[in-house]
Motif scaffolding. Structure first.
Motif, PDB file in Angstrom:
ATOM      1  N   SER A 165      16.326 -19.172 -13.493  1.00 18.91           N
ATOM      2  CA  SER A 165      16.736 -20.579 -13.516  1.00 18.91           C
ATOM      3  C   SER A 165      16.591 -21.252 -12.163  1.00 18.91           C
ATOM      4  N   GLY A 166      16.254 -20.481 -11.122  1.00 20.64           N
ATOM      5  CA  GLY A 166      16.111 -21.049  -9.795  1.00 20.64           C
ATOM      6  C   GLY A 166      17.408 -21.151  -9.019  1.00 20.64           C
ATOM      7  N   GLN A 167      18.512 -20.622  -9.569  1.00 21.88           N
ATOM      8  CA  GLN A 167      19.769 -20.626  -8.838  1.00 21.88           C
ATOM      9  C   GLN A 167      19.723 -19.653  -7.662  1.00 21.88           C
ATOM     10  N   ALA A 168      18.872 -18.645  -7.756  1.00 20.44           N
ATOM     11  CA  ALA A 168      18.698 -17.670  -6.681  1.00 20.44           C
ATOM     12  C   ALA A 168      17.211 -17.567  -6.365  1.00 20.44           C
ATOM     13  N   GLU A 169      16.915 -17.130  -5.146  1.00 23.18           N
ATOM     14  CA  GLU A 169      15.530 -17.010  -4.700  1.00 23.18           C
ATOM     15  C   GLU A 169      15.067 -15.556  -4.785  1.00 23.18           C
ATOM     16  N   PRO A 170      13.913 -15.297  -5.358  1.00 24.71           N
ATOM     17  CA  PRO A 170      13.394 -13.923  -5.349  1.00 24.71           C
ATOM     18  C   PRO A 170      13.148 -13.463  -3.913  1.00 24.71           C
ATOM     19  N   SER A 171      13.614 -12.276  -3.584  1.00 28.44           N
ATOM     20  CA  SER A 171      13.407 -11.771  -2.229  1.00 28.44           C
ATOM     21  C   SER A 171      13.128 -10.277  -2.191  1.00 28.44           C
ATOM     22  N   GLY A 172      13.090  -9.622  -3.346  1.00 28.31           N
ATOM     23  CA  GLY A 172      12.804  -8.190  -3.368  1.00 28.31           C
ATOM     24  C   GLY A 172      11.319  -7.916  -3.219  1.00 28.31           C
ATOM     25  N   ARG A 173      11.000  -6.685  -2.865  1.00 26.16           N
ATOM     26  CA  ARG A 173       9.616  -6.228  -2.749  1.00 26.16           C
ATOM     27  C   ARG A 173       9.490  -4.876  -3.431  1.00 26.16           C
ATOM     28  N   LEU A 174       8.310  -4.583  -3.936  1.00 17.72           N
ATOM     29  CA  LEU A 174       8.098  -3.331  -4.651  1.00 17.72           C
ATOM     30  C   LEU A 174       8.241  -2.137  -3.717  1.00 17.72           C
ATOM     31  N   THR A 175       9.028  -1.169  -4.125  1.00 23.13           N
ATOM     32  CA  THR A 175       9.180   0.070  -3.360  1.00 23.13           C
ATOM     33  C   THR A 175       8.258   1.169  -3.871  1.00 23.13           C
ATOM     34  N   GLU A 253      11.148 -14.247   3.531  1.00 24.20           N
ATOM     35  CA  GLU A 253       9.885 -13.526   3.722  1.00 24.20           C
ATOM     36  C   GLU A 253      10.203 -12.145   4.274  1.00 24.20           C
ATOM     37  N   LEU A 254       9.413 -11.174   3.874  1.00 24.22           N
ATOM     38  CA  LEU A 254       9.615  -9.815   4.347  1.00 24.22           C
ATOM     39  C   LEU A 254       8.349  -9.369   5.072  1.00 24.22           C
ATOM     40  N   VAL A 255       8.432  -9.272   6.389  1.00 30.77           N
ATOM     41  CA  VAL A 255       7.300  -8.885   7.235  1.00 30.77           C
ATOM     42  C   VAL A 255       7.303  -7.372   7.377  1.00 30.77           C
ATOM     43  N   GLN A 256       6.159  -6.759   7.134  1.00 36.13           N
ATOM     44  CA  GLN A 256       6.052  -5.304   7.127  1.00 36.13           C
ATOM     45  C   GLN A 256       5.045  -4.850   8.179  1.00 36.13           C
ATOM     46  N   GLY A 313      -4.632   9.122  21.175  1.00 35.49           N
ATOM     47  CA  GLY A 313      -5.765   8.743  20.346  1.00 35.49           C
ATOM     48  C   GLY A 313      -5.653   7.320  19.857  1.00 35.49           C
ATOM     49  N   ALA A 314      -6.630   6.910  19.071  1.00 38.18           N
ATOM     50  CA  ALA A 314      -6.690   5.534  18.573  1.00 38.18           C
ATOM     51  C   ALA A 314      -5.756   5.344  17.384  1.00 38.18           C
ATOM     52  N   LEU A 315      -5.105   4.176  17.344  1.00 34.93           N
ATOM     53  CA  LEU A 315      -4.259   3.778  16.233  1.00 34.93           C
ATOM     54  C   LEU A 315      -4.688   2.405  15.735  1.00 34.93           C
ATOM     55  N   HIS A 316      -4.443   2.145  14.445  1.00 39.86           N
ATOM     56  CA  HIS A 316      -4.607   0.815  13.881  1.00 39.86           C
ATOM     57  C   HIS A 316      -3.221   0.333  13.465  1.00 39.86           C
ATOM     58  N   ILE A 317      -2.785  -0.792  14.019  1.00 36.66           N
ATOM     59  CA  ILE A 317      -1.472  -1.354  13.720  1.00 36.66           C
ATOM     60  C   ILE A 317      -1.676  -2.703  13.041  1.00 36.66           C
ATOM     61  N   ALA A 318      -0.885  -2.974  12.000  1.00 34.50           N
ATOM     62  CA  ALA A 318      -1.074  -4.213  11.243  1.00 34.50           C
ATOM     63  C   ALA A 318       0.262  -4.747  10.754  1.00 34.50           C
ATOM     64  N   LEU A 319       0.340  -6.074  10.630  1.00 35.18           N
ATOM     65  CA  LEU A 319       1.465  -6.745   9.996  1.00 35.18           C
ATOM     66  C   LEU A 319       0.980  -7.369   8.697  1.00 35.18           C
ATOM     67  N   GLY A 320       1.814  -7.279   7.660  1.00 32.36           N
ATOM     68  CA  GLY A 320       1.411  -7.853   6.391  1.00 32.36           C
ATOM     69  C   GLY A 320       2.593  -8.114   5.487  1.00 32.36           C
ATOM     70  N   SER A 321       2.309  -8.790   4.370  1.00 32.72           N
ATOM     71  CA  SER A 321       3.343  -9.060   3.382  1.00 32.72           C
ATOM     72  C   SER A 321       3.393  -7.992   2.309  1.00 32.72           C
ATOM     73  N   SER A 322       2.462  -7.043   2.337  1.00 31.45           N
ATOM     74  CA  SER A 322       2.484  -5.854   1.493  1.00 31.45           C
ATOM     75  C   SER A 322       1.470  -4.879   2.059  1.00 31.45           C
ATOM     76  N   SER A 323       1.434  -3.678   1.495  1.00 30.52           N
ATOM     77  CA  SER A 323       0.463  -2.686   1.962  1.00 30.52           C
ATOM     78  C   SER A 323      -0.961  -3.092   1.634  1.00 30.52           C
ATOM     79  N   ALA A 324      -1.143  -4.039   0.717  1.00 31.37           N
ATOM     80  CA  ALA A 324      -2.481  -4.508   0.346  1.00 31.37           C
ATOM     81  C   ALA A 324      -2.776  -5.904   0.870  1.00 31.37           C
TER      82      ALA A 324
END
Length: 357
Positions: A165-175, A253-256, A313-324
């Motif tokens: 109904s929009g009374q609450a905001e979705p904020s969960g993310r898939l685990t 927003e959930l920054v990962q 050694g070399a690493l790749h670091i990234a920020l995203g809103s999901s793993s994809a």
């Protein structure tokens, strides 16, 4: 299980909660189909070889209610299609203890119900109440939105109604990742490089990836900064990002933060979550997020099978809103000698927030 006792008092259903918000006349309900033939089936088990049990099949194949559900969908402006599992143990439900399965598709004739209702062409929101990640096939792409509620507990229907109904905001993310097919499981976002098949199979890509989730508002990510391109194997590095709510509603927003170690003495996952931050924002508001990532959080079990090590050694670091959905990338070189840790001092990045404007 206890026939001499009356059934327990149950909390309000989702239909009850929606009618409490919208009014009785605004919510038309049809069952469509049942998951089980009996709501509380008796336990009947027999022994076979190796002492395993075989229980009676209690999943319903009754399609008689689908036509009424289709008629209700035609009469509606918006359709809520509630599907999923029934909790129970040893096959008193479709999911639960002692209720293993070789098929992750929706039990019973729910997929037929869903496709028949979707064929009506009305905007349809799918609500999934289930105990394992379901395979939805084309149902997922045809729905306008999906609420993944899992088994939300006694007050869960009230929470679902508040979200719808929009009374609450979705904020969960898939685990977990939602698979495209049963054959793709078990599959995790942090799989090893060859887990997607050789050659790599697109069918192993999840329908919805680990960390995925949407909101009623929109966000922009700005001014990414990763000052250090190098980090000592005993040091730390910082990453900064500004997140702004560009929509008209408050939201979260959930920054990962993800890390990949492509070459190591032991084969490492293609991606690992090393930090996350929930950012609550009013419309137009922005927050500056800083991740502080210590090298100890990059430790892994070495070739001896028991020692925690941090390797250069070399690493790749990234920020995203999901793993994809990785938005910003920062290459990093771990320098210095390999370190052996007596115990892990840091398990993930530490997040701090400050006003951006």
């Amino acid at each position: 299980h206890f026939p001499e006792r009356p059934p327990p008092d149950l909390p309000p259903t989702l239909v009850d909660e929606l009618r409490a918000i919208y009014g009785e006349a605004q919510v038309l309900h049809e069952a469509g189909c049942q998951i089980q033939k009996q709501a509380f089936p008796p336990l009947k088990m027999r022994t076979r070889s190796r002492g395993l049990f075989v229980e009676q099949d209690n999943i319903s194949d009754d399609r008689s209610g689908i036509a009424a559900a289709v008629a209700a969908a035609r009469a509606a402006d918006t359709v809520l299609l509630v599907l999923g599992d029934r909790a129970g143990h040893f096959r008193t439900g479709s999911v639960g203890e002692g209720t293993d399965t070789d098929d992750l598709r929706l039990p019973g004739v729910q997929a037929e119900l869903a496709r028949a209702v979707l064929d009506v062409g009305k905007p349809t929101v799918l609500v999934l109440i289930c105990g394992r990640p379901p395979v939805l096939e084309d149902i997922a792409t045809r729905a306008k939105a999906i609420v993944m509620a899992w088994f939300p507990g006694p007050q869960g229907n009230r929470a679902i109604a508040a979200l719808l109904s929009g009374q609450a905001e979705p904020s969960g993310r898939l685990t977990v990742s939602l698979p495209r097919s049963t054959g793709a499981m078990p599959f995790a976002y942090n799989h090893k490089p060859l887990a997607r098949g050789v050659p790599s199979q697109p069918a192993f890509d999840p329908a919805f990836a680990f960390g995925h989730g949407l909101s009623y508002t929109q966000f922009s990510w700005e001014a990414f900064a990763a000052p250090a391109a190098q980090m000592d194997t005993a040091g730390q590095m910082t990453l900064d990002i500004t997140v702004r709510n560009t929509g008209s509603r408050p939201g979260t927003e959930l920054v990962q933060l993800y890390v990949r170690d492509p070459i190591a003495s032991v084969t490492r996952p293609v991606l690992e979550l090393k930090g996350f931050a929930r950012i609550d924002l009013q419309p137009g508001q922005a927050q500056r997020l800083r991740f502080c990532l210590h090298a100890d959080a990059l430790a892994f079990t070495g070739p001896d099978g028991h020692s925690l090590i941090v390797e250069p050694g070399a690493l790749h670091i990234a920020l995203g809103s999901s793993s994809a959905a990785l938005k910003f990338h920062a290459p990093c070189e771990l320098t210095g000698p390999a370190r052996r840790l007596a115990r892990r001092q840091a398990f993930g990045a530490v997040a701090t927030l400050s006003p951006a404007d």
